[in-house]
Design a protein around this motif. Structure first.
Motif, short mmCIF file in Angstrom:
data_model
loop_
_atom_site.label_atom_id
_atom_site.label_comp_id
_atom_site.label_asym_id
_atom_site.label_seq_id
_atom_site.Cartn_x
_atom_site.Cartn_y
_atom_site.Cartn_z
N GLU A 1 0.83 -1.20 0.00
CA GLU A 1 0.00 0.00 0.00
C GLU A 1 0.86 1.25 0.00
OE1 GLU A 1 -3.23 0.16 -0.35
OE2 GLU A 1 -3.32 -2.02 -0.53
N TYR A 2 1.92 1.23 0.82
CA TYR A 2 2.83 2.38 0.86
C TYR A 2 3.49 2.59 -0.50
CZ TYR A 2 2.49 2.38 5.98
OH TYR A 2 2.05 2.45 7.28
N THR A 3 3.81 1.50 -1.17
CA THR A 3 4.48 1.61 -2.48
C THR A 3 3.55 2.25 -3.51
OG1 THR A 3 5.78 -0.38 -2.00
CG2 THR A 3 5.64 0.31 -4.30
N LYS A 4 2.27 1.93 -3.46
CA LYS A 4 1.31 2.55 -4.38
C LYS A 4 1.23 4.06 -4.15
CE LYS A 4 -1.66 -1.52 -4.98
NZ LYS A 4 -3.01 -2.09 -4.76
N GLN A 5 1.22 4.47 -2.88
CA GLN A 5 1.20 5.90 -2.57
C GLN A 5 2.47 6.58 -3.08
OE1 GLN A 5 0.19 6.79 1.55
NE2 GLN A 5 -0.95 4.88 1.74
#
Length: 340
Positions: free
Chosen positions: A234-238
């Motif tokens: 999820e952090y990578t998508k942000q």
């Protein structure tokens, strides 16, 4: 020969001295005696001459010679006007169409209508008397390009209503202006160029604000380091969204971003890259190659299991067949012993 006009702030500068001179010239030409006036005077002189002192033959011959000369000069003037008009074909001109303003275009052909010479410009006929200016091709194209640019700027919203969704329109207007030559840019009116520059400055501020808001929504570097694999995805998508915004920022837009925001962005980016590397995946998502290998291994395992089951069933059938044969043999031996 083409007429070159001075251009200031997108407008052709009219020379009032030449205009007044041409006006006075037209006035003088209108007062000159033409062929018809000369013939009328000659006939009146013959009609009202003094019968006691009639005009001599020599005088009549002289006047007729003068009349022939006037006629020849008139024909020469008409021929010269015709040649001058024909030379306009293919030239770019400005036609003063009165209340309709100036018409710009190329002269397609020259024709005569009701005894008047007319120019065909943009598929419409105009009296040659309405011809205002003959310009070089570059000047004409400059005027056309400037008008196209003016229309594009008119479509842009006012500065207070500008949004990020208008970025494409602002960019297109800038590209249209940058494609012009230096001569063509002289035809651009200052008010339109000033509006474009103001909108570009406002767009730079909006883009910088958008990027800053996305960066503030990112996790801290510490949160990234402590995240599990699912949370890291999820952090990578942000981070990917913030990265896309940053890469699309122009140099002027990046100057509007605070240094603190840039430092935060870089710190989180390094933390996300390191965390994904630790999990063996630089993207934070499952590697397609690994997924394909796992699927293939699963299929092989299922095939092996199926083959094993088939082998087991075959073995059981063989054992049952052997037992049946042995039972048959025993029964035969029993029958032989009984007969004995």
């Amino acid at each position: 020969m083409a007429i070159i006009q001075q251009v200031e702030n997108g407008q052709i500068v009219q020379d009032t001295s030449e205009a007044s001179g041409s006006g006075s010239k037209k006035k003088n030409v209108g007062n000159e005696m033409g062929q018809d006036q000369f013939l009328q005077l000659l006939v009146a002189q013959m009609q009202y001459q003094d019968p006691l002192e009639p005009t001599s033959n020599t005088e009549w011959v002289a006047q007729m010679a003068t009349f022939s000369m006037v006629e020849s000069l008139n024909n020469m003037q008409q021929e010269f006007a015709k040649q001058s008009a024909n030379s306009l074909v293919g030239k770019y001109v400005l036609i003063n169409d009165g209340d309709n303003g100036f018409v710009k275009g190329k002269v397609d052909y020259i024709t005569k209508e009701d005894g008047k010479t007319k120019l065909c410009v943009n598929d419409k006929l105009y009296d040659i008397d309405k011809l205002d200016t003959v310009v070089e091709e570059e000047y004409y194209l400059g005027s056309v390009k400037a008008n196209e640019f003016h229309e594009m700027v008119k479509l842009l919203p006012p500065e207070q209503n500008l949004t990020i969704n208008d970025e494409g329109l602002v960019k297109s207007a800038r590209e249209e202006y940058d494609k012009m030559t230096d001569t063509q840019k002289k035809f651009v009116q200052k008010e339109y160029l000033d509006k474009l520059r103001a909108l570009e400055a406002k767009m730079d501020s909006l883009k910088a604000t958008q990027f800053t808001g996305v960066v503030k929504g990112l996790p801290s570097a510490g949160e990234v380091e402590e995240a599990d694999r699912e949370t890291l995805a999820e952090y990578t998508k942000q981070m990917d969204k913030a990265k896309e915004l940053y890469e699309n920022l122009t140099d002027s837009q990046r100057k509007n971003v605070a240094e603190e925001t840039i430092n935060q962005y870089n710190a989180v980016k390094e933390a996300v890259d390191a965390a994904n590397k630790k999990f063996g995946n630089t993207t934070g998502e499952e590697d397609p190659k690994d997924e394909a290998a796992a699927l293939l291994q699963q299929i092989l395992d299922e095939l092996k299991a199926q083959n094993k089951n088939n082998n087991t069933d075959s073995s059981n059938e063989t054992d049952e067949s052997t037992e049946g044969t042995e039972s048959s043999g025993s029964s035969s031996d029993t029958n032989v012993n009984a007969e004995n």
